[in-house]
Enzyme design. Structure first.
Site, short mmCIF file in Angstrom:
data_model
loop_
_atom_site.label_atom_id
_atom_site.label_comp_id
_atom_site.label_asym_id
_atom_site.label_seq_id
_atom_site.Cartn_x
_atom_site.Cartn_y
_atom_site.Cartn_z
N GLY A 225 0.81 -1.20 0.00
CA GLY A 225 0.00 0.00 0.00
C GLY A 225 0.85 1.26 0.00
O GLY A 225 2.08 1.20 -0.05
N ASP B 25 -1.39 -13.67 5.72
CA ASP B 25 -2.80 -13.31 5.79
C ASP B 25 -3.13 -12.93 7.23
O ASP B 25 -3.26 -13.81 8.09
CB ASP B 25 -3.66 -14.50 5.33
CG ASP B 25 -5.16 -14.18 5.38
OD1 ASP B 25 -5.51 -13.05 5.76
OD2 ASP B 25 -5.96 -15.08 5.05
N ILE B 26 -3.22 -11.63 7.49
CA ILE B 26 -3.42 -11.19 8.88
C ILE B 26 -4.82 -11.48 9.40
O ILE B 26 -5.10 -11.28 10.59
CB ILE B 26 -3.08 -9.69 9.05
CG1 ILE B 26 -4.00 -8.81 8.19
CG2 ILE B 26 -1.61 -9.43 8.75
CD1 ILE B 26 -3.87 -7.32 8.50
N TYR C 112 -16.65 2.26 7.46
CA TYR C 112 -15.19 2.36 7.51
C TYR C 112 -14.74 2.93 8.85
O TYR C 112 -13.88 2.37 9.54
CB TYR C 112 -14.69 3.24 6.36
CG TYR C 112 -13.23 3.58 6.43
CD1 TYR C 112 -12.24 2.60 6.31
CD2 TYR C 112 -12.80 4.90 6.61
CE1 TYR C 112 -10.89 2.92 6.39
CE2 TYR C 112 -11.46 5.23 6.68
CZ TYR C 112 -10.51 4.24 6.57
OH TYR C 112 -9.18 4.56 6.65
N TYR D 284 -8.79 -2.10 5.07
CA TYR D 284 -9.78 -1.97 4.01
C TYR D 284 -10.12 -0.49 3.94
O TYR D 284 -10.71 0.06 4.87
CB TYR D 284 -11.03 -2.79 4.34
CG TYR D 284 -12.05 -2.85 3.23
CD1 TYR D 284 -12.14 -3.95 2.39
CD2 TYR D 284 -12.94 -1.79 3.00
CE1 TYR D 284 -13.09 -4.01 1.36
CE2 TYR D 284 -13.87 -1.83 1.97
CZ TYR D 284 -13.94 -2.94 1.16
OH TYR D 284 -14.85 -3.00 0.13
#
Length: 285
Positions: free
Chosen positions: A10, A37-38, A126, A62
């Site tokens: 990212g 994969d957290i 979010y 996300y």
């Protein structure tokens, strides 16, 4: 130290990797979903234990704010559940975690910059999942540091700065929101502060970080096009009501940075200086 970076592909994760070259005394484990994969608790525990991880910087999240409204389950898994797994795993090694959070934990109805002690009141999926992520990290790891940031951009990935440069080059007119106020954050500046915290020693608690200054998205766009030398595109101010989105945006999300400046004895660059630095780096790429 052995330091785990999650979300390394990212914007912030990439900036962290650039800075790591200056901190060779540490062993850096840069991971994204392909490496770790957290959202898999067992995988997280095994990785942290086997690699003797001393600290974690969780850059994974996300962040598709509008899509989150209809994807609450995956948003919760990444933003709430996974950070708690990381925190619990590093606590077993008496280590520390830096969790990146967001201005979206506030609803934006304030008229003065938000301080860390203000009561969060998210107005979106979010924001709610990121706030729950903060609370989980603090619950499961004593040495947890939360850094809330806003309007993040960099030379990596998709972001507002790159989008405005592209649209400004393609179109003769752009409509941009003028009644949402905040401060942009150059991801490289945030990465530098994270490195400072690691070097000085992580100080648990909640902190706010963005660049200095206050602007609207409209003003930000005008500056982007001016610095880029794009003169053929007229920017028109829009009300939020003229540009409806699935997720409600905070109208005012200015963060007060006093706490982090005093805790680590840092100066924070003005937003326009950092924007110019980023755009220079973009040109060099």
């Amino acid at each position: 130290m052995n330091i785990l970076i999650t979300g390394c592909n990212g914007q912030l994760g990439n900036e962290m990797q650039l800075l790591e070259k200056g901190y060779n005394e540490h062993q850096w484990y840069n991971t994204d979903v392909d490496e770790l994969d957290i959202t898999d608790q067992l995988a997280v525990e095994q990785f942290v234990a086997e690699n003797k991880i001393d600290g974690i910087v969780n850059c994974a999240a996300y962040t598709a704010v509008d899509k989150a409204e209809n994807n609450k389950e995956i948003c919760t898994t990444l933003n709430t559940v996974a950070p708690a797994y990381l925190a619990a795993a590093i606590e077993k090694r008496s280590g520390w975690i830096i969790q990146i959070s967001t201005d979206y934990v506030f609803n934006g109805t304030s008229h003065t910059p938000y301080v860390e002690t203000d009561t969060p009141c998210p107005d979106s999926v979010y924001g709610s999942t990121k706030l729950a992520g903060e609370l989980g990290v603090q619950k499961f790891c004593k040495r947890s540091m939360i850094i809330r940031t806003a309007w993040l951009y960099s030379t990596f990935g998709n972001n507002f700065v790159k989008t405005m440069i592209r649209l400004g080059s393609e179109k003769t007119e752009l409509g941009v929101i003028f009644d949402q106020i905040g401060t942009p954050t150059y991801a490289r500046d945030l990465a530098r502060v994270i490195m400072t915290a690691i070097e000085q020693g992580v100080k648990p608690g909640v902190y706010h970080f963005s660049n200095e200054g206050v602007i609207s998205w409209y003003d930000f766009t005008k500056a982007i096009l001016r610095i880029a030398g794009i003169k053929t595109c007229h920017v028109r101010p829009l009300h939020t009501s003229e540009y409806p989105t699935p997720a409600k945006r905070p109208a005012y999300s200015v963060l007060d940075k006093t706490k982090i400046k005093q805790a680590f004895n840092i100066e924070i660059p003005y937003w326009e200086e950092s924007l110019a630095d980023c755009m220079k780096a973009l040109n060099n790429k």
